[in-house]
Design a protein around this motif. Structure first.
Motif, PDB file in Angstrom:
ATOM      1  N   MET A  88     -19.504  -1.300  81.032  1.00  0.00           N
ATOM      2  CA  MET A  88     -18.806  -1.755  82.246  1.00  0.00           C
ATOM      3  C   MET A  88     -18.131  -3.105  81.982  1.00  0.00           C
ATOM      4  SD  MET A  88     -20.446  -2.112  86.053  1.00  0.00           S
ATOM      5  CE  MET A  88     -21.310  -0.557  85.887  1.00  0.00           C
ATOM      6  N   SER A  89     -16.898  -3.273  82.417  1.00  0.00           N
ATOM      7  CA  SER A  89     -16.177  -4.508  82.114  1.00  0.00           C
ATOM      8  C   SER A  89     -16.696  -5.673  82.958  1.00  0.00           C
ATOM      9  CB  SER A  89     -14.684  -4.299  82.366  1.00  0.00           C
ATOM     10  OG  SER A  89     -14.483  -3.972  83.725  1.00  0.00           O
ATOM     11  N   VAL A  90     -16.465  -6.876  82.452  1.00  0.00           N
ATOM     12  CA  VAL A  90     -16.900  -8.087  83.153  1.00  0.00           C
ATOM     13  C   VAL A  90     -15.944  -8.342  84.315  1.00  0.00           C
ATOM     14  CG1 VAL A  90     -17.266 -10.562  82.938  1.00  0.00           C
ATOM     15  CG2 VAL A  90     -17.908  -9.050  81.049  1.00  0.00           C
ATOM     16  N   THR A  91     -16.483  -8.511  85.492  1.00  0.00           N
ATOM     17  CA  THR A  91     -15.641  -8.718  86.671  1.00  0.00           C
ATOM     18  C   THR A  91     -15.284 -10.191  86.827  1.00  0.00           C
ATOM     19  OG1 THR A  91     -17.500  -9.103  88.148  1.00  0.00           O
ATOM     20  CG2 THR A  91     -16.808  -6.805  87.851  1.00  0.00           C
ATOM     21  N   ILE A  92     -14.294 -10.423  87.673  1.00  0.00           N
ATOM     22  CA  ILE A  92     -13.852 -11.795  87.937  1.00  0.00           C
ATOM     23  C   ILE A  92     -14.997 -12.626  88.529  1.00  0.00           C
ATOM     24  CG2 ILE A  92     -12.922 -11.283  90.233  1.00  0.00           C
ATOM     25  CD1 ILE A  92     -10.715 -13.312  88.244  1.00  0.00           C
ATOM     26  N   PHE A  93     -15.865 -11.991  89.309  1.00  0.00           N
ATOM     27  CA  PHE A  93     -16.945 -12.771  89.929  1.00  0.00           C
ATOM     28  C   PHE A  93     -17.999 -13.176  88.904  1.00  0.00           C
ATOM     29  CE2 PHE A  93     -16.037 -10.650  94.294  1.00  0.00           C
ATOM     30  CZ  PHE A  93     -14.860 -11.373  94.376  1.00  0.00           C
ATOM     31  N   GLU A  94     -18.217 -12.351  87.883  1.00  0.00           N
ATOM     32  CA  GLU A  94     -19.120 -12.769  86.802  1.00  0.00           C
ATOM     33  C   GLU A  94     -18.519 -13.945  86.031  1.00  0.00           C
ATOM     34  OE1 GLU A  94     -19.175  -8.497  86.062  1.00  0.00           O
ATOM     35  OE2 GLU A  94     -21.096  -8.837  85.058  1.00  0.00           O
ATOM     36  N   ARG A  95     -17.215 -13.955  85.905  1.00  0.00           N
ATOM     37  CA  ARG A  95     -16.553 -15.064  85.207  1.00  0.00           C
ATOM     38  C   ARG A  95     -16.602 -16.336  86.053  1.00  0.00           C
ATOM     39  NH1 ARG A  95     -10.932 -12.607  83.520  1.00  0.00           N
ATOM     40  NH2 ARG A  95     -10.771 -14.451  82.193  1.00  0.00           N
ATOM     41  N   ILE A  96     -16.595 -16.190  87.367  1.00  0.00           N
ATOM     42  CA  ILE A  96     -16.787 -17.352  88.246  1.00  0.00           C
ATOM     43  C   ILE A  96     -18.230 -17.850  88.125  1.00  0.00           C
ATOM     44  CG2 ILE A  96     -16.991 -18.002  90.687  1.00  0.00           C
ATOM     45  CD1 ILE A  96     -14.413 -16.368  91.169  1.00  0.00           C
ATOM     46  N   LEU A  97     -19.180 -16.926  88.143  1.00  0.00           N
ATOM     47  CA  LEU A  97     -20.596 -17.319  88.056  1.00  0.00           C
ATOM     48  C   LEU A  97     -20.890 -18.053  86.750  1.00  0.00           C
ATOM     49  CD1 LEU A  97     -22.622 -14.276  89.436  1.00  0.00           C
ATOM     50  CD2 LEU A  97     -22.799 -16.658  90.204  1.00  0.00           C
ATOM     51  N   SER A  98     -20.271 -17.632  85.668  1.00  0.00           N
ATOM     52  CA  SER A  98     -20.538 -18.261  84.365  1.00  0.00           C
ATOM     53  C   SER A  98     -19.805 -19.587  84.222  1.00  0.00           C
ATOM     54  CB  SER A  98     -20.112 -17.316  83.236  1.00  0.00           C
ATOM     55  OG  SER A  98     -18.693 -17.239  83.169  1.00  0.00           O
ATOM     56  N   GLY A  99     -18.891 -19.895  85.148  1.00  0.00           N
ATOM     57  CA  GLY A  99     -18.139 -21.137  85.089  1.00  0.00           C
ATOM     58  C   GLY A  99     -16.848 -21.013  84.302  1.00  0.00           C
ATOM     59  N   GLU A 100     -16.593 -19.814  83.794  1.00  0.00           N
ATOM     60  CA  GLU A 100     -15.374 -19.595  83.009  1.00  0.00           C
ATOM     61  C   GLU A 100     -14.130 -19.762  83.876  1.00  0.00           C
ATOM     62  OE1 GLU A 100     -13.174 -15.903  80.699  1.00  0.00           O
ATOM     63  OE2 GLU A 100     -15.276 -15.689  81.258  1.00  0.00           O
ATOM     64  N   ILE A 101     -14.233 -19.323  85.138  1.00  0.00           N
ATOM     65  CA  ILE A 101     -13.134 -19.440  86.095  1.00  0.00           C
ATOM     66  C   ILE A 101     -13.621 -20.313  87.249  1.00  0.00           C
ATOM     67  CG2 ILE A 101     -11.795 -18.143  87.813  1.00  0.00           C
ATOM     68  CD1 ILE A 101     -11.664 -15.866  85.865  1.00  0.00           C
ATOM     69  N   PRO A 102     -12.813 -21.295  87.661  1.00  0.00           N
ATOM     70  CA  PRO A 102     -13.258 -22.187  88.741  1.00  0.00           C
ATOM     71  C   PRO A 102     -13.228 -21.495  90.103  1.00  0.00           C
ATOM     72  CG  PRO A 102     -11.019 -22.732  88.087  1.00  0.00           C
ATOM     73  CD  PRO A 102     -11.482 -21.661  87.143  1.00  0.00           C
ATOM     74  N   CYS A 103     -13.984 -22.054  91.021  1.00  0.00           N
ATOM     75  CA  CYS A 103     -13.932 -21.580  92.407  1.00  0.00           C
ATOM     76  C   CYS A 103     -14.112 -22.783  93.316  1.00  0.00           C
ATOM     77  CB  CYS A 103     -15.016 -20.534  92.666  1.00  0.00           C
ATOM     78  SG  CYS A 103     -16.694 -21.219  92.706  1.00  0.00           S
ATOM     79  N   LYS A 104     -13.738 -22.583  94.581  1.00  0.00           N
ATOM     80  CA  LYS A 104     -13.976 -23.618  95.587  1.00  0.00           C
ATOM     81  C   LYS A 104     -15.306 -23.302  96.259  1.00  0.00           C
ATOM     82  CE  LYS A 104     -10.616 -24.857  98.301  1.00  0.00           C
ATOM     83  NZ  LYS A 104      -9.472 -24.676  99.251  1.00  0.00           N
ATOM     84  N   LYS A 105     -16.350 -23.924  95.724  1.00  0.00           N
ATOM     85  CA  LYS A 105     -17.716 -23.598  96.139  1.00  0.00           C
ATOM     86  C   LYS A 105     -18.032 -24.122  97.537  1.00  0.00           C
ATOM     87  CE  LYS A 105     -20.843 -24.452  92.987  1.00  0.00           C
ATOM     88  NZ  LYS A 105     -21.859 -25.188  92.180  1.00  0.00           N
ATOM     89  N   VAL A 106     -18.700 -23.278  98.311  1.00  0.00           N
ATOM     90  CA  VAL A 106     -19.162 -23.672  99.639  1.00  0.00           C
ATOM     91  C   VAL A 106     -20.667 -23.869  99.626  1.00  0.00           C
ATOM     92  CG1 VAL A 106     -19.347 -22.939 102.063  1.00  0.00           C
ATOM     93  CG2 VAL A 106     -17.284 -22.409 100.748  1.00  0.00           C
ATOM     94  N   TRP A 107     -21.371 -23.039  98.876  1.00  0.00           N
ATOM     95  CA  TRP A 107     -22.830 -23.075  98.872  1.00  0.00           C
ATOM     96  C   TRP A 107     -23.339 -22.398  97.601  1.00  0.00           C
ATOM     97  CZ3 TRP A 107     -26.883 -25.173 101.268  1.00  0.00           C
ATOM     98  CH2 TRP A 107     -28.146 -24.573 101.116  1.00  0.00           C
TER      99      TRP A 107
END
Ligand code: AMP
Length: 114
Positions: free
Chosen positions: A1-20
Motif C-alpha cells: 500500500m502506498s504512503v499517503t499524504i497524511f503519513e507524510r504529514i505525521l512523519s514531518g516530511e510535509i508541514p501542516c498547520k497544527k491545531v492539536w
C-alpha cells in the motif's frame, strides 16, 4: 500500500498547520477549507477508514472523536455547532486512504450534503 499524504504529514516530511497533537491523534487545518473552520483529525496509528476498522480500533476511534471535540472548543465553534464528517470509500468521497475526521464549522452548514 502506498504512503499517503497524511503519513507524510505525521512523519514531518510535509508541514501542516497544527491545531492539536497528543499521543494518539494529530489535528491540522485542511489545505482547501470548505468552511471558516475546517480541520482534519487523524489517528497516529494507521486505519484506512471506518469500513476497514475492527473491534481492536475502538479506543483509537474514540480518541479521534474526542480530539474533534477538543478542536471545536479550541477554535470556538463548540457552542455555535459544527459537523463531523468521515468520508468512507469511493461513493463517500474519500480521497486520502488514511482515516480522517473533518471538523467543519464557523457558518451554518446545509443538509443534505452534495
Ligand atoms: P477526503 O476527501 O475526505 O479524503 O478528504 C481529504 C482532505 O485532505 C481534503 O479535504 C483535502 O483538502 C485535504 N488535504 C489534502 N492534502 C492536504 C495537506 N497536505 N494538508 C492538509 N489537508 C490536505
Amino acid at each position: 500500500m502506498s504512503v499517503t499524504i497524511f503519513e507524510r504529514i505525521l512523519s514531518g516530511e510535509i508541514p501542516c498547520k497544527k491545531v492539536w497533537e497528543d499521543d494518539h491523534t494529530l489535528a491540522f487545518h485542511d489545505i482547501a477549507p470548505q468552511a471558516p473552520v475546517h480541520v482534519l483529525v487523524i489517528p497516529k496509528r494507521k486505519i484506512v477508514n471506518v469500513a476497514q476498522s475492527d473491534d481492536a480500533d475502538v479506543e483509537i476511534l474514540g480518541h479521534v472523536l474526542l480530539t474533534a471535540r477538543k478542536v471545536a472548543q479550541l477554535l470556538g465553534i463548540d457552542v455555535s455547532g459544527y459537523r463531523l464528517v468521515m468520508n468512507n470509500g469511493n461513493d463517500g468521497g474519500q480521497t486520502v486512504d488514511y482515516l480522517h475526521c473533518h471538523v467543519l464549522g464557523g457558518r451554518p452548514l446545509r443538509w443534505p450534503p452534495g
